[in-house]
Scaffold this motif. Structure first.
Motif, PDB file in Angstrom:
ATOM      1  N   SER A  57       0.579  -1.126  -0.052  1.00 35.19           N
ATOM      2  CA  SER A  57       0.023  -0.042  -0.311  1.00 35.19           C
ATOM      3  C   SER A  57       0.987   1.592  -0.189  1.00 35.19           C
ATOM      4  CB  SER A  57      -1.148  -0.164   1.249  1.00 35.19           C
ATOM      5  OG  SER A  57      -0.061   0.116   2.584  1.00 35.19           O
ATOM      6  N   ASN A  58       1.953   1.583   0.394  1.00 38.41           N
ATOM      7  CA  ASN A  58       2.599   2.391   0.936  1.00 38.41           C
ATOM      8  C   ASN A  58       3.550   2.609  -0.702  1.00 38.41           C
ATOM      9  OD1 ASN A  58       2.492   3.033   3.299  1.00 38.41           O
ATOM     10  ND2 ASN A  58       4.087   2.145   3.900  1.00 38.41           N
ATOM     11  N   LEU A  59       4.045   1.677  -1.199  1.00 36.41           N
ATOM     12  CA  LEU A  59       5.034   1.232  -1.996  1.00 36.41           C
ATOM     13  C   LEU A  59       3.737   1.956  -2.985  1.00 36.41           C
ATOM     14  CD1 LEU A  59       7.104   0.676  -3.763  1.00 36.41           C
ATOM     15  CD2 LEU A  59       6.853  -1.526  -4.158  1.00 36.41           C
ATOM     16  N   LEU A  60       2.973   1.772  -3.354  1.00 36.90           N
ATOM     17  CA  LEU A  60       1.573   2.072  -4.674  1.00 36.90           C
ATOM     18  C   LEU A  60       1.497   3.054  -4.928  1.00 36.90           C
ATOM     19  CD1 LEU A  60      -1.076  -1.670  -4.438  1.00 36.90           C
ATOM     20  CD2 LEU A  60       0.863  -0.561  -6.504  1.00 36.90           C
ATOM     21  N   LEU A  61       1.091   3.404  -3.239  1.00 35.48           N
ATOM     22  CA  LEU A  61       0.602   5.111  -3.544  1.00 35.48           C
ATOM     23  C   LEU A  61       2.136   6.220  -3.360  1.00 35.48           C
ATOM     24  CD1 LEU A  61      -0.578   7.544  -2.281  1.00 35.48           C
ATOM     25  CD2 LEU A  61      -0.017   6.777   0.028  1.00 35.48           C
ATOM     26  N   SER A  62       3.250   5.595  -3.114  1.00 37.01           N
ATOM     27  CA  SER A  62       4.828   6.332  -3.016  1.00 37.01           C
ATOM     28  C   SER A  62       4.643   6.585  -5.362  1.00 37.01           C
ATOM     29  CB  SER A  62       5.835   5.525  -2.901  1.00 37.01           C
ATOM     30  OG  SER A  62       5.160   5.960  -1.342  1.00 37.01           O
ATOM     31  N   LEU A  63       4.195   5.432  -5.776  1.00 37.83           N
ATOM     32  CA  LEU A  63       4.734   5.262  -7.089  1.00 37.83           C
ATOM     33  C   LEU A  63       3.787   6.305  -7.817  1.00 37.83           C
ATOM     34  CD1 LEU A  63       4.788   1.557  -7.954  1.00 37.83           C
ATOM     35  CD2 LEU A  63       6.969   3.203  -8.322  1.00 37.83           C
ATOM     36  N   ILE A  64       2.475   6.265  -7.327  1.00 40.88           N
ATOM     37  CA  ILE A  64       0.829   7.551  -7.874  1.00 40.88           C
ATOM     38  C   ILE A  64       1.993   8.658  -7.319  1.00 40.88           C
ATOM     39  CG2 ILE A  64      -1.168   8.417  -7.188  1.00 40.88           C
ATOM     40  CD1 ILE A  64      -1.227   5.350  -6.349  1.00 40.88           C
ATOM     41  N   GLU A  94      -9.727  -2.383   2.764  1.00 44.40           N
ATOM     42  CA  GLU A  94      -9.637  -4.210   3.244  1.00 44.40           C
ATOM     43  C   GLU A  94      -8.530  -4.736   2.379  1.00 44.40           C
ATOM     44  OE1 GLU A  94     -12.796  -7.774   4.415  1.00 44.40           O
ATOM     45  OE2 GLU A  94     -13.287  -5.797   2.747  1.00 44.40           O
ATOM     46  N   GLY A  95      -9.153  -4.507   0.958  1.00 45.95           N
ATOM     47  CA  GLY A  95      -7.808  -5.623   0.394  1.00 45.95           C
ATOM     48  C   GLY A  95      -6.818  -5.390   0.588  1.00 45.95           C
ATOM     49  N   LEU A  96      -6.167  -3.743   0.371  1.00 42.95           N
ATOM     50  CA  LEU A  96      -4.483  -3.491   0.389  1.00 42.95           C
ATOM     51  C   LEU A  96      -4.261  -3.677   2.183  1.00 42.95           C
ATOM     52  CD1 LEU A  96      -5.358   0.403  -1.025  1.00 42.95           C
ATOM     53  CD2 LEU A  96      -3.669  -2.168  -1.982  1.00 42.95           C
ATOM     54  N   ARG A  97      -5.048  -4.032   2.904  1.00 42.29           N
ATOM     55  CA  ARG A  97      -4.984  -4.011   4.364  1.00 42.29           C
ATOM     56  C   ARG A  97      -4.195  -5.447   4.434  1.00 42.29           C
ATOM     57  NH1 ARG A  97      -1.872  -3.739   8.347  1.00 42.29           N
ATOM     58  NH2 ARG A  97      -2.901  -4.972  10.520  1.00 42.29           N
ATOM     59  N   ARG A  98      -5.345  -6.563   3.876  1.00 41.08           N
ATOM     60  CA  ARG A  98      -4.430  -7.679   3.957  1.00 41.08           C
ATOM     61  C   ARG A  98      -3.772  -8.426   2.953  1.00 41.08           C
ATOM     62  NH1 ARG A  98     -10.306 -11.203   4.565  1.00 41.08           N
ATOM     63  NH2 ARG A  98     -11.110  -9.843   6.380  1.00 41.08           N
ATOM     64  N   LEU A  99      -3.691  -7.593   1.713  1.00 41.73           N
ATOM     65  CA  LEU A  99      -2.606  -8.227   1.053  1.00 41.73           C
ATOM     66  C   LEU A  99      -0.809  -7.443   1.919  1.00 41.73           C
ATOM     67  CD1 LEU A  99      -1.622  -8.370  -2.157  1.00 41.73           C
ATOM     68  CD2 LEU A  99      -1.505  -5.429  -2.346  1.00 41.73           C
ATOM     69  N   ASP A 100      -0.895  -6.209   2.093  1.00 39.04           N
ATOM     70  CA  ASP A 100       0.093  -6.076   2.911  1.00 39.04           C
ATOM     71  C   ASP A 100       0.427  -7.277   4.489  1.00 39.04           C
ATOM     72  OD1 ASP A 100       0.754  -3.145   2.369  1.00 39.04           O
ATOM     73  OD2 ASP A 100      -0.921  -2.312   3.563  1.00 39.04           O
ATOM     74  N   ILE A 101      -0.852  -7.540   4.774  1.00 39.07           N
ATOM     75  CA  ILE A 101       0.007  -8.498   5.921  1.00 39.07           C
ATOM     76  C   ILE A 101       0.397  -9.599   4.728  1.00 39.07           C
ATOM     77  CG2 ILE A 101      -1.465 -10.444   7.048  1.00 39.07           C
ATOM     78  CD1 ILE A 101      -3.374  -8.497   7.841  1.00 39.07           C
ATOM     79  N   GLY A 102      -0.435 -10.229   4.058  1.00 40.80           N
ATOM     80  CA  GLY A 102       0.226 -11.571   3.412  1.00 40.80           C
ATOM     81  C   GLY A 102       1.253 -11.085   2.869  1.00 40.80           C
ATOM     82  N   THR A 103       1.692 -10.169   1.911  1.00 41.37           N
ATOM     83  CA  THR A 103       2.889 -10.108   1.456  1.00 41.37           C
ATOM     84  C   THR A 103       3.803  -9.636   3.218  1.00 41.37           C
ATOM     85  OG1 THR A 103       2.357  -8.320  -0.146  1.00 41.37           O
ATOM     86  CG2 THR A 103       4.828  -8.533   0.010  1.00 41.37           C
ATOM     87  N   LYS A 104       3.597  -9.666   3.518  1.00 47.42           N
ATOM     88  CA  LYS A 104       5.196  -9.066   4.852  1.00 47.42           C
ATOM     89  C   LYS A 104       5.420 -10.619   5.454  1.00 47.42           C
ATOM     90  CE  LYS A 104       5.408  -7.436   9.211  1.00 47.42           C
ATOM     91  NZ  LYS A 104       4.732  -6.784  10.945  1.00 47.42           N
ATOM     92  N   GLU A 105       3.558 -11.188   5.138  1.00 44.54           N
ATOM     93  CA  GLU A 105       4.317 -12.781   6.236  1.00 44.54           C
ATOM     94  C   GLU A 105       4.592 -13.865   4.899  1.00 44.54           C
ATOM     95  OE1 GLU A 105       4.546 -14.515   9.865  1.00 44.54           O
ATOM     96  OE2 GLU A 105       3.358 -13.522   9.446  1.00 44.54           O
TER      97      GLU A 105
END
Length: 275
Positions: free
Chosen positions: A16-23, A234-245
């Protein structure tokens, strides 16, 4: 050093941080005449990517294999000597400020531990969780949970409070030092289902056998796994969790903190999975 590098690196690479940074990068580039078209295109591409990743069930596909790695705990009648609760369910700083426990979306870790405490009244309860701030000590989570348990009449003599750990690897090391588990003892490990493989892996590495008790599921399983999210956040939050794990599993294996890349149930000599 590993702790600080991992925390700083993850801040910048969180999806989520990376996508916002690229935008934002695209918008900045669009201010320059020669890069205007490229910048606008970059912003549009990553805006659409953000929307797609937030709504489509990509995060569910990342989380599902993590959450289904260990089966739900089944009480087989064997005595339980101890229960380990890993931190991550309570906002320690907010709890201290408010003067009462402030739980987050992983509150099931605490709730299920309370249930287990009543189901196995002779079991010790080890609460593991220190401060997680990068540039400060931060408030430790374990003492706050311990105080809450005492307030709901859980015998303080049963509680072991580990307040030094900042990572899952440190959870295992300091828990082993505090609990001093004996051969043949059975300790239940309570943490989020998506976090269980990495947690089991580090406890294995330090020689602390545990029985997984996964909670805090973020996927429904079955056909519902393919459902889109109702909210992008909601989707981005869970994407962050899954990617981090998944990143954590790779980093822990590469650094020797776990001996298996994707820890799962051990198979006994008789061919059955041990838990």
């Amino acid at each position: 050093m590993f702790y600080y590098v991992s925390k700083i690196a993850w801040f910048f690479t969180t999806p989520s941080n990376l996508l916002l940074s690229l935008i934002l990068l695209g918008l900045v580039l669009s201010l320059f005449k020669r890069l205007r078209r490229f910048g606008i295109g970059l912003s549009l591409v990553f805006t659409m990517t953000t929307i797609a990743l937030g709504l489509l069930p990509v995060a569910s596909y990342l989380l599902l294999p993590l959450e289904e790695r260990f089966p739900p705990f089944q009480d087989d009648g064997r005595p339980v000597d101890g229960i380990i609760l890993l931190g991550g369910a309570v906002e320690a700083s907010d709890s201290k400020t408010r003067g009462q426990i402030v739980a987050n979306e992983s509150a099931e870790r605490v709730l299920d531990t309370i249930q287990l405490a009543h189901r196995y009244p002779a079991a010790r309860i080890l609460i593991s969780g220190g401060g997680g701030a990068v540039f400060a000590d931060g408030a430790a989570e374990a003492p706050i949970i311990a105080d809450y348990f005492k307030s709901i009449a859980i015998d303080p003599a049963r509680l072991l409070v580990e307040h030094r750990s900042r990572t899952t690897a440190e959870n295992a090391v300091y828990s082993q030092e505090l609990a001093k588990p004996q051969a043949g003892e059975r300790w239940l490990l309570v943490t989020s289902a998506w976090h269980m493989p990495r947690a089991v892996g580090v406890f294995e590495t330090v020689g602390f056998p545990v029985t997984p008790y996964p909670v805090d599921f973020r996927t429904a399983g079955g056909s519902r796994t393919h459902r889109p999210f109702a909210f992008i956040s909601e989707g981005l939050r869970r994407l962050d969790i899954g990617t981090k794990e998944w990143a954590g599993l790779i980093a822990y294996y590469a650094s020797g903190r776990t001996t298996r890349l994707f820890p799962g149930p051990q198979v006994s000599a008789g061919g059955s999975a041990s838990r």
